[in-house]
Design a protein around this motif. Structure first.
Motif, PDB file in Angstrom:
ATOM      1  N   TRP A   1       0.835  -1.206   0.000  1.00 29.61           N
ATOM      2  CA  TRP A   1       0.000   0.000   0.000  1.00 29.61           C
ATOM      3  C   TRP A   1       0.870   1.256   0.000  1.00 29.61           C
ATOM      4  N   GLY A   2       1.981   1.225   0.692  1.00 28.34           N
ATOM      5  CA  GLY A   2       2.909   2.357   0.694  1.00 28.34           C
ATOM      6  C   GLY A   2       3.479   2.623  -0.690  1.00 28.34           C
ATOM      7  N   ARG A   3       3.806   1.546  -1.430  1.00 31.73           N
ATOM      8  CA  ARG A   3       4.298   1.712  -2.800  1.00 31.73           C
ATOM      9  C   ARG A   3       3.240   2.369  -3.687  1.00 31.73           C
ATOM     10  N   VAL A   4       1.994   1.925  -3.548  1.00 28.05           N
ATOM     11  CA  VAL A   4       0.917   2.507  -4.361  1.00 28.05           C
ATOM     12  C   VAL A   4       0.739   3.987  -4.031  1.00 28.05           C
ATOM     13  N   THR A   5       0.760   4.304  -2.760  1.00 27.65           N
ATOM     14  CA  THR A   5       0.624   5.705  -2.343  1.00 27.65           C
ATOM     15  C   THR A   5       1.760   6.548  -2.909  1.00 27.65           C
ATOM     16  N   ALA A   6       2.980   6.045  -2.821  1.00 24.79           N
ATOM     17  CA  ALA A   6       4.130   6.779  -3.347  1.00 24.79           C
ATOM     18  C   ALA A   6       4.016   6.976  -4.853  1.00 24.79           C
ATOM     19  N   ARG A   7       3.542   5.967  -5.545  1.00 25.52           N
ATOM     20  CA  ARG A   7       3.406   6.068  -7.004  1.00 25.52           C
ATOM     21  C   ARG A   7       2.296   7.036  -7.396  1.00 25.52           C
ATOM     22  N   LEU A   8       1.181   7.005  -6.683  1.00 22.91           N
ATOM     23  CA  LEU A   8       0.077   7.918  -6.987  1.00 22.91           C
ATOM     24  C   LEU A   8       0.437   9.372  -6.713  1.00 22.91           C
ATOM     25  N   THR A   9       1.294   9.592  -5.746  1.00 21.77           N
ATOM     26  CA  THR A   9       1.666  10.957  -5.364  1.00 21.77           C
ATOM     27  C   THR A   9       3.005  11.383  -5.954  1.00 21.77           C
ATOM     28  N   GLU A  10       3.478  10.587  -6.934  1.00 22.68           N
ATOM     29  CA  GLU A  10       4.721  10.889  -7.660  1.00 22.68           C
ATOM     30  C   GLU A  10       5.932  11.015  -6.747  1.00 22.68           C
ATOM     31  N   ARG A  11       5.980  10.196  -5.694  1.00 25.56           N
ATOM     32  CA  ARG A  11       7.134  10.188  -4.791  1.00 25.56           C
ATOM     33  C   ARG A  11       8.010   8.954  -4.996  1.00 25.56           C
ATOM     34  N   ASP A  12       7.749   8.190  -6.047  1.00 25.63           N
ATOM     35  CA  ASP A  12       8.566   7.028  -6.377  1.00 25.63           C
ATOM     36  C   ASP A  12       9.375   7.384  -7.618  1.00 25.63           C
ATOM     37  N   PRO A  13      10.647   7.750  -7.459  1.00 26.67           N
ATOM     38  CA  PRO A  13      11.448   8.210  -8.592  1.00 26.67           C
ATOM     39  C   PRO A  13      11.730   7.119  -9.622  1.00 26.67           C
ATOM     40  N   ASP A  14      11.519   5.869  -9.261  1.00 28.68           N
ATOM     41  CA  ASP A  14      11.805   4.761 -10.173  1.00 28.68           C
ATOM     42  C   ASP A  14      10.610   4.393 -11.050  1.00 28.68           C
ATOM     43  N   ARG A  15       9.494   5.057 -10.872  1.00 26.08           N
ATOM     44  CA  ARG A  15       8.276   4.743 -11.633  1.00 26.08           C
ATOM     45  C   ARG A  15       7.768   5.951 -12.382  1.00 26.08           C
ATOM     46  N   ASP A  16       7.313   5.690 -13.590  1.00 30.71           N
ATOM     47  CA  ASP A  16       6.681   6.727 -14.394  1.00 30.71           C
ATOM     48  C   ASP A  16       5.299   7.012 -13.806  1.00 30.71           C
ATOM     49  N   PRO A  17       5.015   8.253 -13.432  1.00 26.19           N
ATOM     50  CA  PRO A  17       3.712   8.552 -12.835  1.00 26.19           C
ATOM     51  C   PRO A  17       2.551   8.424 -13.822  1.00 26.19           C
ATOM     52  N   VAL A  18       2.856   8.386 -15.101  1.00 23.98           N
ATOM     53  CA  VAL A  18       1.809   8.238 -16.111  1.00 23.98           C
ATOM     54  C   VAL A  18       1.786   6.773 -16.554  1.00 23.98           C
ATOM     55  N   CYS A  19       1.168   5.954 -15.718  1.00 30.64           N
ATOM     56  CA  CYS A  19       1.075   4.524 -16.004  1.00 30.64           C
ATOM     57  C   CYS A  19      -0.337   4.044 -15.704  1.00 30.64           C
ATOM     58  N   PRO A  20      -0.695   2.863 -16.216  1.00 29.30           N
ATOM     59  CA  PRO A  20      -2.027   2.319 -15.943  1.00 29.30           C
ATOM     60  C   PRO A  20      -2.198   1.909 -14.481  1.00 29.30           C
TER      61      PRO A  20
END
Length: 92
Positions: free
Chosen positions: A66-85
């Motif tokens: 859940w923390g990973r999902v939150t980080a990705r949704l709030t663009e705080r995960d530098p290793d993931r493109d925030p524009v993803c499905p």
């Protein structure tokens, strides 16, 4: 709405909304609003069911997931493109 039209005419499926359409934050917001509407396309139910299955399978009760999902949704995960499905939000 354009998404409604695409879902109604078969240009987009509920599965497409979860696994292909982006950005995830917008898709989740659309699904949240559409599932409450009486005039929403039938494919909305398929998409909501697909999201629920992904949440159960990939996130469950795991706080780290859940923390990973939150980080990705709030663009705080530098290793993931925030524009993803939506489905990519829930990948390990």
């Amino acid at each position: 709405m354009r998404v409604d039209r695409l879902l109604t005419t078969g240009g987009l499926t509920g599965r497409d909304l979860v696994h292909e359409a982006a950005p995830a934050a917008r898709i989740l917001s659309y699904l949240n609003a559409a599932r409450r509407r009486g005039d929403a396309p039938a494919e909305i139910r398929a998409a909501v069911d697909e999201v629920a299955a992904l949440v159960g399978d990939r996130l469950g009760t795991d706080p780290a997931a859940w923390g990973r999902v939150t980080a990705r949704l709030t663009e705080r995960d530098p290793d993931r493109d925030p524009v993803c499905p939506v489905s990519c939000l829930m990948e390990p």
